[in-house]
Design a protein around this motif. Structure first.
Motif, PDB file in Angstrom:
ATOM      1  N   GLY A  83      93.033 -31.773  77.299  1.00  0.00           N
ATOM      2  CA  GLY A  83      93.845 -32.638  76.445  1.00  0.00           C
ATOM      3  C   GLY A  83      95.260 -32.804  76.985  1.00  0.00           C
ATOM      4  N   VAL A  84      95.904 -33.891  76.581  1.00  0.00           N
ATOM      5  CA  VAL A  84      97.248 -34.162  77.129  1.00  0.00           C
ATOM      6  C   VAL A  84      98.306 -33.172  76.628  1.00  0.00           C
ATOM      7  CG1 VAL A  84      96.826 -36.628  77.525  1.00  0.00           C
ATOM      8  CG2 VAL A  84      97.780 -35.888  75.333  1.00  0.00           C
ATOM      9  N   LEU A  85      98.036 -32.486  75.502  1.00  0.00           N
ATOM     10  CA  LEU A  85      99.038 -31.534  75.013  1.00  0.00           C
ATOM     11  C   LEU A  85      99.008 -30.212  75.769  1.00  0.00           C
ATOM     12  CD1 LEU A  85      99.541 -31.704  71.153  1.00  0.00           C
ATOM     13  CD2 LEU A  85     100.705 -32.889  73.009  1.00  0.00           C
ATOM     14  N   TYR A  86      97.955 -30.004  76.562  1.00  0.00           N
ATOM     15  CA  TYR A  86      97.839 -28.708  77.247  1.00  0.00           C
ATOM     16  C   TYR A  86      98.945 -28.510  78.291  1.00  0.00           C
ATOM     17  CZ  TYR A  86      95.582 -24.425  78.724  1.00  0.00           C
ATOM     18  OH  TYR A  86      95.331 -23.100  78.988  1.00  0.00           O
TER      19      TYR A  86
ATOM     20  N   ALA B 116      96.945 -39.802  71.447  1.00  0.00           N
ATOM     21  CA  ALA B 116      95.869 -40.226  70.534  1.00  0.00           C
ATOM     22  C   ALA B 116      95.420 -39.037  69.681  1.00  0.00           C
ATOM     23  CB  ALA B 116      94.698 -40.782  71.335  1.00  0.00           C
ATOM     24  N   PRO B 117      95.360 -39.206  68.350  1.00  0.00           N
ATOM     25  CA  PRO B 117      95.022 -38.083  67.467  1.00  0.00           C
ATOM     26  C   PRO B 117      93.530 -37.798  67.359  1.00  0.00           C
ATOM     27  CG  PRO B 117      95.422 -40.033  66.169  1.00  0.00           C
ATOM     28  CD  PRO B 117      95.661 -40.431  67.596  1.00  0.00           C
ATOM     29  N   HIS B 118      92.699 -38.736  67.804  1.00  0.00           N
ATOM     30  CA  HIS B 118      91.259 -38.476  67.709  1.00  0.00           C
ATOM     31  C   HIS B 118      90.827 -37.589  68.877  1.00  0.00           C
ATOM     32  CE1 HIS B 118      91.694 -42.422  69.770  1.00  0.00           C
ATOM     33  NE2 HIS B 118      90.882 -41.838  70.632  1.00  0.00           N
ATOM     34  N   THR B 119      89.665 -37.034  68.745  1.00  0.00           N
ATOM     35  CA  THR B 119      89.239 -36.031  69.718  1.00  0.00           C
ATOM     36  C   THR B 119      88.105 -36.512  70.617  1.00  0.00           C
ATOM     37  OG1 THR B 119      87.748 -35.102  68.065  1.00  0.00           O
ATOM     38  CG2 THR B 119      89.950 -34.129  68.218  1.00  0.00           C
ATOM     39  N   ARG B 120      87.326 -37.474  70.138  1.00  0.00           N
ATOM     40  CA  ARG B 120      86.137 -37.890  70.906  1.00  0.00           C
ATOM     41  C   ARG B 120      86.339 -39.226  71.606  1.00  0.00           C
ATOM     42  NH1 ARG B 120      81.221 -36.865  66.734  1.00  0.00           N
ATOM     43  NH2 ARG B 120      82.014 -34.919  65.864  1.00  0.00           N
ATOM     44  N   ARG B 121      85.750 -39.322  72.787  1.00  0.00           N
ATOM     45  CA  ARG B 121      85.813 -40.567  73.539  1.00  0.00           C
ATOM     46  C   ARG B 121      85.186 -41.712  72.735  1.00  0.00           C
ATOM     47  NH1 ARG B 121      86.171 -41.426  78.988  1.00  0.00           N
ATOM     48  NH2 ARG B 121      85.817 -39.222  79.384  1.00  0.00           N
ATOM     49  N   SER B 122      84.108 -41.395  72.001  1.00  0.00           N
ATOM     50  CA  SER B 122      83.394 -42.440  71.258  1.00  0.00           C
ATOM     51  C   SER B 122      84.310 -43.106  70.224  1.00  0.00           C
ATOM     52  CB  SER B 122      82.171 -41.848  70.553  1.00  0.00           C
ATOM     53  OG  SER B 122      82.573 -40.800  69.702  1.00  0.00           O
TER      54      SER B 122
ATOM     55  N   GLU C  31      92.216 -46.565  78.252  1.00  0.00           N
ATOM     56  CA  GLU C  31      93.563 -46.017  78.207  1.00  0.00           C
ATOM     57  C   GLU C  31      93.725 -45.067  77.011  1.00  0.00           C
ATOM     58  OE1 GLU C  31      95.530 -46.445  80.598  1.00  0.00           O
ATOM     59  OE2 GLU C  31      97.400 -45.621  79.806  1.00  0.00           O
ATOM     60  N   ASP C  32      93.178 -45.481  75.877  1.00  0.00           N
ATOM     61  CA  ASP C  32      93.303 -44.683  74.662  1.00  0.00           C
ATOM     62  C   ASP C  32      92.602 -43.331  74.816  1.00  0.00           C
ATOM     63  OD1 ASP C  32      94.306 -44.359  72.133  1.00  0.00           O
ATOM     64  OD2 ASP C  32      92.548 -45.197  71.145  1.00  0.00           O
ATOM     65  N   ALA C  33      91.440 -43.351  75.454  1.00  0.00           N
ATOM     66  CA  ALA C  33      90.681 -42.105  75.643  1.00  0.00           C
ATOM     67  C   ALA C  33      91.433 -41.114  76.521  1.00  0.00           C
ATOM     68  CB  ALA C  33      89.315 -42.419  76.251  1.00  0.00           C
ATOM     69  N   LYS C  34      92.213 -41.644  77.461  1.00  0.00           N
ATOM     70  CA  LYS C  34      92.977 -40.777  78.372  1.00  0.00           C
ATOM     71  C   LYS C  34      94.030 -39.965  77.639  1.00  0.00           C
ATOM     72  CE  LYS C  34      93.092 -43.726  82.417  1.00  0.00           C
ATOM     73  NZ  LYS C  34      94.010 -44.609  83.161  1.00  0.00           N
ATOM     74  N   HIS C  35      94.534 -40.506  76.533  1.00  0.00           N
ATOM     75  CA  HIS C  35      95.693 -39.898  75.876  1.00  0.00           C
ATOM     76  C   HIS C  35      95.331 -39.063  74.647  1.00  0.00           C
ATOM     77  CE1 HIS C  35      98.630 -41.923  78.409  1.00  0.00           C
ATOM     78  NE2 HIS C  35      97.801 -42.944  78.395  1.00  0.00           N
ATOM     79  N   ARG C  36      94.062 -38.643  74.557  1.00  0.00           N
ATOM     80  CA  ARG C  36      93.673 -37.796  73.431  1.00  0.00           C
ATOM     81  C   ARG C  36      94.343 -36.425  73.546  1.00  0.00           C
ATOM     82  NH1 ARG C  36      87.509 -37.662  74.207  1.00  0.00           N
ATOM     83  NH2 ARG C  36      88.120 -38.256  76.313  1.00  0.00           N
TER      84      ARG C  36
END
Ligand SMILES: [Zn+2]
Length: 269
Positions: free
Chosen positions: A116-119, A74-80, A90-95
């Motif tokens: 973040g998932v890229l870390y 997910a390219p956005h950064t905030r849970r909101s 699910e979407d929030a998990k993949h930021r």
């Protein structure tokens, strides 16, 4: 000349005042000639380091896609921002990074980046920050909204799988972005334009284009390559630097070739 005359003549040592002034003038002149070159070399070094950063992030992004059956993070950064998506949990998990507040300066442990998932793929906070970013923050880069978002933004239809991206070599993944406010994060996904209205759009709390590299910016693309873009329209630079107010953005969009290029690089469908 006899020995008496020789003894009386003072031995000369060091510089005269005139000689010293001439030396100082020459050194000053040489420095003034060399300084722009040294400054240019320093700026070029920062730009190369920045390109290396986004190349690393994009390699991580590519690996993440491969490990997740081509599903984009997910390219956005905030849970909101996830709340409006069809599957918010699910979407929030993949930021790619996970921030909850815009005040990055308090994130001394860089939790936003580490969670973040890229870390898992770029496990060092260093490449998340551009050396030329003069603001006190820990992250300078943003990910294009069309790359993995679940909601349409201003008529921009995102794709959620790598295989759905058309012309990967021309589509932006990471942008060296700007928030424009001290201590603020480059928040949300990268979409500095309004597809609906056809103009530059600078919204508060949303990251925007930067001009921190010699009146240009760096981008990475879905095929993994990176580019440094020089803004060709002076108005684009002024908008990026905040010299032109955000409210004037629509008025500088007419015949703006940078804007046309950005539209092409962000539309993925
Ligand atoms: Zn940079």
């Amino acid at each position: 000349m006899n020995m008496r005359t020789l003894r009386r003549r003072p031995l000369r040592s060091g510089f005269t005042l005139i000689e010293l002034l001439v030396v100082i003038a020459i050194v000053s002149m040489l420095l003034s000639i060399m300084m722009p070159g040294l400054k240019g070399a320093k700026e070029a070094g920062k730009q190369i380091a920045c390109l290396s950063n986004i190349r690393q992030l994009t390699m991580g992004w590519t690996s993440y896609n491969a490990d997740n059956e081509e599903r984009l993070c997910a390219p956005h950064t905030r849970r909101s921002e996830s709340i409006v998506s069809p599957n918010p949990v699910e979407d929030a998990k993949h930021r790619w990074v996970k921030e909850e507040f815009p005040f990055d300066v308090f994130d001394e442990n860089k939790v936003v980046i580490r969670s973040g998932v890229l870390y898992s793929y770029v496990n060092d906070p260093g490449p998340y920050k551009c050396d030329a970013d003069r603001f006190k923050r820990f992250r300078s880069y943003a990910m294009a909204h069309g790359m993995g978002a679940k909601v349409i933004l201003d008529d921009l239809n995102p794709v959620t799988r790598f295989t759905k991206i058309k012309n990967t070599s021309s589509k932006i993944v990471f942008a060296d972005a700007e928030a424009g406010i001290e201590q603020f994060q480059v928040s949300k996904s990268f979409c500095p334009v309004s597809f609906r209205d056809g103009w530059w759009q600078r919204l508060s709390y949303r990251c925007f284009i930067s001009a921190r590299h010699r009146k240009g910016s760096n981008f990475s693309f879905a095929d993994g390559h990176v580019e440094d873009w020089k803004w060709k329209d002076r108005r684009t630079v002024d908008l990026a630097l905040g010299i032109i107010e955000a409210t004037e953005a629509p008025f500088i969009s007419v015949n703006n070739e940078d804007l046309a290029r950005m539209f092409k690089a962000l539309r993925v469908d």
